[in-house]
Scaffold this active site. Structure first.
Site, PDB file in Angstrom:
ATOM      1  N   CYS A 298       0.730  -1.120  -0.019  1.00 44.23           N
ATOM      2  CA  CYS A 298      -0.033   0.094   0.322  1.00 44.23           C
ATOM      3  C   CYS A 298       0.777   1.493   0.050  1.00 44.23           C
ATOM      4  O   CYS A 298       0.513   2.373  -0.693  1.00 44.23           O
ATOM      5  CB  CYS A 298      -0.929   0.053   1.177  1.00 44.23           C
ATOM      6  SG  CYS A 298      -2.331  -1.313   1.078  1.00 44.23           S
ATOM      7  N   HIS A 299       1.993   1.078   0.896  1.00 45.19           N
ATOM      8  CA  HIS A 299       2.646   2.543   1.128  1.00 45.19           C
ATOM      9  C   HIS A 299       4.045   2.765   0.503  1.00 45.19           C
ATOM     10  O   HIS A 299       4.826   3.582   0.609  1.00 45.19           O
ATOM     11  CB  HIS A 299       2.997   2.692   2.651  1.00 45.19           C
ATOM     12  CG  HIS A 299       1.791   2.798   3.490  1.00 45.19           C
ATOM     13  ND1 HIS A 299       0.669   3.674   3.508  1.00 45.19           N
ATOM     14  CD2 HIS A 299       1.160   1.794   4.264  1.00 45.19           C
ATOM     15  CE1 HIS A 299      -0.146   3.440   4.029  1.00 45.19           C
ATOM     16  NE2 HIS A 299      -0.113   2.268   4.552  1.00 45.19           N
TER      17      HIS A 299
ATOM     18  N   CYS B 265      -3.890  -1.080  10.343  1.00 50.60           N
ATOM     19  CA  CYS B 265      -3.376  -1.483   9.089  1.00 50.60           C
ATOM     20  C   CYS B 265      -3.272  -3.027   8.955  1.00 50.60           C
ATOM     21  O   CYS B 265      -3.843  -3.615   8.009  1.00 50.60           O
ATOM     22  CB  CYS B 265      -2.050  -0.835   8.650  1.00 50.60           C
ATOM     23  SG  CYS B 265      -2.295   0.801   8.136  1.00 50.60           S
TER      24      CYS B 265
ATOM     25  N   CYS C 137       4.157  13.023  37.628  1.00 46.64           N
ATOM     26  CA  CYS C 137       5.351  13.090  36.360  1.00 46.64           C
ATOM     27  C   CYS C 137       5.910  14.478  36.562  1.00 46.64           C
ATOM     28  O   CYS C 137       7.260  14.683  36.375  1.00 46.64           O
ATOM     29  CB  CYS C 137       4.455  13.138  34.990  1.00 46.64           C
ATOM     30  SG  CYS C 137       3.538  11.608  34.545  1.00 46.64           S
TER      31      CYS C 137
ATOM     32  N   CYS D   7       9.341  15.170  39.285  1.00 47.60           N
ATOM     33  CA  CYS D   7      10.600  14.617  38.815  1.00 47.60           C
ATOM     34  C   CYS D   7      10.980  15.595  37.581  1.00 47.60           C
ATOM     35  O   CYS D   7      12.053  16.230  37.486  1.00 47.60           O
ATOM     36  CB  CYS D   7      10.637  13.402  37.860  1.00 47.60           C
ATOM     37  SG  CYS D   7      10.737  11.963  39.598  1.00 47.60           S
ATOM     38  N   HIS D   8      10.133  15.547  36.349  1.00 44.84           N
ATOM     39  CA  HIS D   8      10.367  16.060  35.132  1.00 44.84           C
ATOM     40  C   HIS D   8      10.595  17.845  35.135  1.00 44.84           C
ATOM     41  O   HIS D   8      10.821  18.325  33.910  1.00 44.84           O
ATOM     42  CB  HIS D   8       9.662  15.486  34.079  1.00 44.84           C
ATOM     43  CG  HIS D   8      10.069  13.974  33.947  1.00 44.84           C
ATOM     44  ND1 HIS D   8      11.344  13.669  33.673  1.00 44.84           N
ATOM     45  CD2 HIS D   8       9.234  13.078  34.145  1.00 44.84           C
ATOM     46  CE1 HIS D   8      11.353  12.299  33.717  1.00 44.84           C
ATOM     47  NE2 HIS D   8      10.126  11.942  33.783  1.00 44.84           N
TER      48      HIS D   8
ATOM     49  N   ARG E 198       7.332   2.466  29.012  1.00 40.40           N
ATOM     50  CA  ARG E 198       8.025   3.531  30.036  1.00 40.40           C
ATOM     51  C   ARG E 198       7.042   4.244  30.968  1.00 40.40           C
ATOM     52  O   ARG E 198       7.339   4.344  32.178  1.00 40.40           O
ATOM     53  CB  ARG E 198       8.696   4.753  29.123  1.00 40.40           C
ATOM     54  CG  ARG E 198       9.765   5.469  30.108  1.00 40.40           C
ATOM     55  CD  ARG E 198      11.204   4.674  30.758  1.00 40.40           C
ATOM     56  NE  ARG E 198      11.411   5.014  32.104  1.00 40.40           N
ATOM     57  CZ  ARG E 198      11.148   4.394  33.179  1.00 40.40           C
ATOM     58  NH1 ARG E 198      10.620   3.344  33.338  1.00 40.40           N
ATOM     59  NH2 ARG E 198      11.755   5.048  34.062  1.00 40.40           N
TER      60      ARG E 198
ATOM     61  N   CYS F 206       7.379   3.714  35.153  1.00 42.45           N
ATOM     62  CA  CYS F 206       7.360   5.155  35.901  1.00 42.45           C
ATOM     63  C   CYS F 206       6.353   5.027  37.062  1.00 42.45           C
ATOM     64  O   CYS F 206       6.374   5.150  38.381  1.00 42.45           O
ATOM     65  CB  CYS F 206       7.048   6.412  35.273  1.00 42.45           C
ATOM     66  SG  CYS F 206       8.549   7.002  34.148  1.00 42.45           S
TER      67      CYS F 206
END
Length: 265
Positions: free
Chosen positions: A84-85, A119, A182, A185-186, A222, A226
């Site tokens: 297709c691609h 897909c 979140c 920490c960040h 991830r 966390c």
């Protein structure tokens, strides 16, 4: 693009990476951060060098497998992705930088892994790949790698706005027995957490190769890790909650270059 010198990010902290320079971009108005800095900047020089060398970067094992899968016929329809691609280097250039995206037919957003499986089930009439299975990690890494250097461009306008707001609420909500968000920490980036330096927590390098686990890690994988680390019950990968969080993180890092396959601690 401006460049900062490690050891001075406005907080009087020494990051311990010597005089290594790293790029940052100004944050747009209303952004919670003053500038956007890739997690690459918080890694040791030897880790940066590993990411920069396409022959040494272990994440390219997944890129190569993804390229093979792209050309492999599968399912009852006997089609490959290339059926297709065509040439992925052309048809998929920049695509990975724009996910998650709104899907009109579904009436909700989809991320790259979900679109790959749509897909497979629809066009190839094949079984969906399981979350974090080797083929799904390889294909998502391959497609995302074809946007390397392109700026992250997650659109949160229109119907995406409600998902963006939901993701922001999750990002700032405290979770688990450690009662951490979140942002805990960040938004304290540059500080030492045990043997690691806290980054701004951007998603522009995912899927990423983690030296700690010696394997590729998806973004939702991830997220799950966390939440486990703060002793919280994690949302299911590819759930609406993690999808909303992915959308919000994408917006937080809009403009940073895609680095997949990044190498992180």
């Amino acid at each position: 693009m401006r460049r900062w010198i490690l050891g001075g990010i406005g907080m009087g902290l020494t990051l311990g990476l010597g005089a290594t320079e790293y790029p940052s971009i100004p944050a747009p108005e209303g952004h919670p951060l003053p500038e956007l800095i890739s997690g690459y900047a918080f890694r040791a020089p030897e880790t940066q060098a590993l990411q920069d060398d396409d022959f040494e970067n272990p994440g390219f094992l997944w890129v190569e497998q993804g390229a093979e899968l792209w050309a492999t016929q599968d399912g009852k329809a006997g089609k490959s992705c290339a059926s297709c691609h065509q040439d992925a280097a052309q048809s998929m250039a920049g695509v990975g930088a724009r996910y998650p995206r709104w899907h009109d037919k579904l009436g909700k957003p989809v991320n790259l892994e979900q679109q790959i499986n749509r897909c497979r089930v629809g066009a190839q009439q094949a079984e969906a790949w399981a979350f974090d299975s080797q083929p799904l990690l390889a294909m998502s890494t391959y497609i995302r790698s074809l946007s390397r250097g392109e700026p992250v461009a997650v659109d949160v306008a229109g119907p995406m706005q409600a998902w963006f707001e939901k993701g922001r609420e999750i990002y700032y909500r405290r979770h688990g027995q450690l009662d951490l968000a979140c942002a805990s920490c960040h938004e304290n980036y540059g500080k030492q957490l045990r043997s690691d330096l806290l980054s701004q927590g951007h998603s522009n390098g995912f899927p990423t190769y983690r030296l700690k686990t010696q394997g590729m890690v998806s973004l939702h994988g991830r997220f799950k890790g966390c939440m486990r680390d703060v002793r919280a019950e994690a949302y299911a990968p590819l759930s609406d909650e993690f999808l909303a969080l992915e959308i919000y993180l994408g917006w937080r890092g809009n403009g940073l270059p895609v680095e997949t396959p990044a190498v992180r601690h």
